[in-house]
Write an enzyme that holds these catalytic residues in place. Structure first.
Site, mmCIF file in Angstrom:
data_model
loop_
_atom_site.group_PDB
_atom_site.id
_atom_site.type_symbol
_atom_site.label_atom_id
_atom_site.label_comp_id
_atom_site.label_asym_id
_atom_site.label_seq_id
_atom_site.Cartn_x
_atom_site.Cartn_y
_atom_site.Cartn_z
ATOM 1 N N SER A 212 97.766 -30.380 53.960
ATOM 2 C CA SER A 212 98.054 -31.714 53.439
ATOM 3 C C SER A 212 97.641 -32.746 54.487
ATOM 4 C CB SER A 212 99.539 -31.833 53.061
ATOM 5 O OG SER A 212 99.826 -33.095 52.519
ATOM 6 N N HIS A 238 96.298 -31.192 49.412
ATOM 7 C CA HIS A 238 96.919 -32.255 48.615
ATOM 8 C C HIS A 238 95.987 -33.461 48.578
ATOM 9 C CE1 HIS A 238 101.130 -30.506 49.751
ATOM 10 N NE2 HIS A 238 100.514 -29.786 48.828
ATOM 11 N N ASP A 334 105.583 -27.403 51.149
ATOM 12 C CA ASP A 334 104.780 -26.685 50.163
ATOM 13 C C ASP A 334 104.062 -25.523 50.844
ATOM 14 O OD1 ASP A 334 103.555 -26.099 47.733
ATOM 15 O OD2 ASP A 334 101.861 -27.450 48.125
#
EC number: 3.1.1.61
Length: 394
Positions: A212, A238, A334
């Site tokens: 991310s 992401h 995540d």
């Protein structure tokens, strides 16, 4: 946008210190005002400067300490990409977030900026009306600024005025290659991290990577070592739509790996890299014995779509213990649940260490949960994967 890195609990300025100091750089006074109000709705953030172009930003940074800069791309006098190296020269520890429109041009410039040392990017709504009502944008912006502000303060003390930057046009910075953002210094740990034993033999059949904040730069570094890998490389970063298309193109050109956005229904082939497209979860299913891409619009997980967890769960169902999972820098957690599935099946998890992560959220989650067989500095991850990927099949 459904690609927000998620709600992350970020330690604010500790010990009663000042709020994170932010400079907003945009040629539109209206946009500057809207971004300022969004940021200052959080008491841990203070906008200490608001300027209209890159040259003004350079001048301002030389006079006062700044933790985070929100930097527009297209501006008169000096645009964001041109100003970036001079800002980083003035203060190598400042964290810069590129504010970009959701266009192919904006995505391409943002990724070039990340390669040049920007810490992150944020896609701007396309109009002031959208910006005014974009709660997701405001939440994502404040979370990124707080996470990066904390990183900036761990990287080094903020000074009451930085070294003057070399004026644009004088002794220009080299533009080849890419620059990693200033790393976050590791915080003292409460205890040693538990590392799982690495299986002594056996080659993975698939390499899965999740990332991310700070991820694109980390991906370029890691994938540059994997151009000879015979396994498929599946990536969830992401990012919104358009940005993921451009990311795949940059990986192909920068790393020498054939890479593209994953397409629903296509078979997965060894030696290629596949990037989860923005706003879709990237799953793998078995169709007539062939691992095949399945894209879904299922609900976001960890406030993310695409998300790492569903990708990893589907990969484990397909390849079992022959999975090598890598969690790189990023906000939130995540990937933790997915890595639990990887470990339960007998696969291997590698995490990026705190000292080289822009934000040690995702890799920190898997590391502190005791899921990793290795916790490595960024520059060691690619060679480590390369060594494991080249093992003989058990």
């Amino acid at each position: 946008m459904n690609d927000s890195p998620g709600r992350t609990t970020v330690s604010g300025p500790s010990g009663g210190s000042d709020p994170f100091r932010v400079m907003v750089v945009d040629d539109s006074a209206v946009i500057r005002g809207l971004i300022t109000r969004a940021l200052e709705s959080d008491p841990e953030i203070k906008v200490v400067a608001s300027v209209a172009n890159g040259q003004m930003a350079i001048n301002t940074l030389s006079r006062q300490p700044i933790d985070v800069i929100v930097l527009d791309i297209e501006m008169p006098v000096l645009d964001g990409l041109s100003a970036l190296p001079h800002l980083l020269q003035a203060d190598p520890n400042v964290k810069i977030v590129m504010a970009s429109t959701l266009t192919a041009k904006g995505a391409d410039i943002s990724l070039r900026a990340l390669r040049a040392g920007a810490a992150d990017y944020i896609p701007k709504p396309s109009s002031t009306r959208e910006l005014t009502g974009a709660d997701t944008f405001k939440r994502e912006l404040t979370e990124k600024v707080k996470a990066l502000g904390a990183a900036a303060r761990r990287s080094g003390p903020r000074r009451e005025g930085t070294a003057a930057a070399r004026p644009p046009g004088a002794a220009a910075q080299p533009t080849s290659g890419y620059t990693l953002p200033s790393p976050v210094r590791a915080k003292p740990e409460t205890g040693p991290l538990t590392v799982r034993p690495l299986p002594p033999d056996g080659r993975p059949d698939v390499i899965a990577i999740g990332s991310s904040t700070g991820g694109p730069q980390a991906l370029f570094e890691v994938l540059g070592h994997l151009r000879g890998a015979t396994q498929p490389i599946l990536i969830t970063q992401h990012m919104p739509a358009t940005f993921t298309t451009i990311l795949a193109d940059h990986i192909t050109r920068q790393c020498g790996i054939q890479c593209a956005e994953a397409k629903d229904g296509e078979p997965i082939v060894g030696g290629r890299a596949y990037v989860a497209p923005g706003d879709f979860h990237f799953l793998v299913v078995n169709r007539n014995g062939v691992p095949t891409v399945q894209l879904t619009k299922d609900a976001p997980e960890n406030f993310c779509r695409p998300a790492v967890d569903p990708m990893l769960r589907s990969i484990v169902r397909q390849w079992g213990r022959r999975v090598l999972s890598v969690i790189l820098t990023g906000m939130g957690h995540d990937g933790q649940k997915g890595c639990e599935s990887v470990v339960q099946a007998g696969g291997v998890v590698i995490g990026q260490d705190e000292a080289t992560s822009v934000v040690w959220g995702m890799p920190g989650a898997v590391a502190t949960a005791g899921l990793c067989s290795a916790i490595l500095p960024l520059k060691e991850i690619g060679p480590f994967i390369q060594k494991i990927a080249a093992r003989r099949a058990a």
